[in-house]
Design a protein around this motif. Structure first.
Motif, PDB file in Angstrom:
ATOM      1  N   CYS A 116      43.546  56.879  64.321  1.00 45.90           N
ATOM      2  CA  CYS A 116      42.960  55.778  63.539  1.00 45.90           C
ATOM      3  C   CYS A 116      43.775  55.483  62.272  1.00 45.90           C
ATOM      4  CB  CYS A 116      41.498  56.052  63.217  1.00 45.90           C
ATOM      5  SG  CYS A 116      41.243  57.152  61.822  1.00 45.90           S
ATOM      6  N   CYS A 173      43.486  58.246  59.414  1.00 45.31           N
ATOM      7  CA  CYS A 173      44.169  59.513  59.740  1.00 45.31           C
ATOM      8  C   CYS A 173      45.682  59.325  59.783  1.00 45.31           C
ATOM      9  CB  CYS A 173      43.669  60.079  61.065  1.00 45.31           C
ATOM     10  SG  CYS A 173      41.960  60.654  60.998  1.00 45.31           S
ATOM     11  N   CYS A 201      40.403  58.038  68.008  1.00 43.97           N
ATOM     12  CA  CYS A 201      41.176  58.918  67.124  1.00 43.97           C
ATOM     13  C   CYS A 201      41.232  60.367  67.625  1.00 43.97           C
ATOM     14  CB  CYS A 201      40.613  58.871  65.712  1.00 43.97           C
ATOM     15  SG  CYS A 201      41.629  59.805  64.565  1.00 43.97           S
ATOM     16  N   GLU A 234      40.146  63.097  64.991  1.00 42.60           N
ATOM     17  CA  GLU A 234      38.712  63.347  64.843  1.00 42.60           C
ATOM     18  C   GLU A 234      38.119  63.972  66.105  1.00 42.60           C
ATOM     19  OE1 GLU A 234      36.889  59.931  62.430  1.00 42.60           O
ATOM     20  OE2 GLU A 234      39.027  59.478  62.590  1.00 42.60           O
TER      21      GLU A 234
HETATM   22 ZN   LIG Z   1      40.850  59.280  62.453  1.00 38.17          ZN
END
Ligand SMILES: [Zn+2]
Length: 315
Positions: free
Chosen positions: A74, A77, A113, A116
């Motif tokens: 993402c 990140c 992501c 995550e």
């Molecule tokens: Zn992320």
């Protein structure tokens, strides 16, 4: 499949984990530590590195390895800002409108992501959604038997200002500052549950396809390889890159969660090997133990780990 790695590294004159600056003094993280001396227990204060600090470095490298494998990362990140979809503002970047259903929220985050997915997240709104990290880092702490030799010592440095012409009233030509440096042989443990990657923590079902899960697992292993081989972890590397090296690694690969004996103990390799044998016999499971014991470099051990897992068709 579960991977547990014990790491020992020597770091002289390092400033890997600083905690606060008071005036011109930057303090090294220090923790109380129980040691045995002459048959008696006592507490000493030793330099340390937090698991948070190691985890941050790992996730930065995970971003790079994920992108190299064309996996989704993402926007936050990607910039190494690990907000982890903590509120509406950050989640809306992934899914808009935000679903009311917890499972749908989790699914959207995992799909968009890898960081995550692997490193977990906490969406702290209504409804709250939490995902536990698939990896774990201990603190890095001095080896027990020689912990009393671990030190922190402030080093004086000065920044000099250029002086042209006459000196102005009150202007200082130099600014002195102290950086507390640590010297120790540290040990830490890293664990990762490859079975948790790409799988919903709420329903236990896969959220992404099998091929993508394999690639995500591969990225997670390559990131720890890079972290250890490059020694890109901790703070102040530009001027306090630790003088020392990764000394030993011990890697246990098991079908179910198993953690290596902490490398802070001197006999951790023999102890881990013994424990693994009991697990293999009791549960009738495949286990693999790779160490730097037989003159292998840590890179050779890490490559062997990746190849073993590849042979098992896990990545
Ligand atoms: Zn992320």
């Amino acid at each position: 499949m579960f991977v547990s790695i014990g790491v020992r590294f020597e770091a002289n004159v390092e400033a890997l984990n600083m905690v606060e600056t008071a005036g011109n003094y930057s303090k090294h993280r220090r923790v109380p530590y129980i040691i045995e001396e002459d048959g008696k227990l006592k507490t000493i204060y030793v330099p340390a590195m937090s698991g948070e600090s190691l985890g941050h470095a790992y996730q930065e490298l995970l971003v790079k390895e994920s992108k190299a494998l064309n996996l989704p990362v993402c926007e936050d990140c990607e910039k190494f800002e690990f907000f982890k979809s903590m509120n509406k503002k950050h989640l809306e970047k992934k899914i808009k409108p935000i679903p009311k259903d917890r499972e749908k929220i989790e699914e959207a985050i995992i799909k968009s992501c890898v960081i995550e997915d692997i490193g977990g997240f906490l969406y702290a709104e209504k409804p709250p959604v939490k995902r536990t990290s698939a990896f774990q880092f201990s603190y890095a702490l001095p080896i027990k038997s020689i912990a009393i030799y671990a030190t922190t010592e402030p080093q004086l440095h000065a920044r000099h200002a250029q002086t042209v012409g006459e000196k102005k009233e009150g202007a200082s030509e130099q600014m002195i500052y102290y950086v507390e440096t640590g010297t120790a042989i540290y040990g830490f443990t890293f664990n990762i549950d490859l079975d948790a990657i790409g799988i919903s923590g709420l329903t236990n079902k896969p959220v992404v396809d099998e091929e993508s899960i394999k690639k995500r697992r591969e990225a997670s292993l390559k990131a720890i390889f890079r972290m250890l081989s490059s020694q890109q972890f901790g703070a102040k590397l530009s001027r306090f890159f630790p003088v020392g090296n990764i000394m030993e690694v011990a890697i246990a690969i098991t079908e179910h969660p198993f953690s290596v004996t902490s490398p802070i103990y001197d006999n951790y390799i023999e102890k881990t090997e013994k424990r693994l044998k009991v697990v293999a016999n009791t549960f009738g499971e495949d286990t693999k133990f790779i160490t730097t014991n037989d003159e292998k470099t840590s890179e050779e051990c890490l490559a062997e780990m990746i190849n073993y897992i590849k042979d098992k068709n896990i990545i």
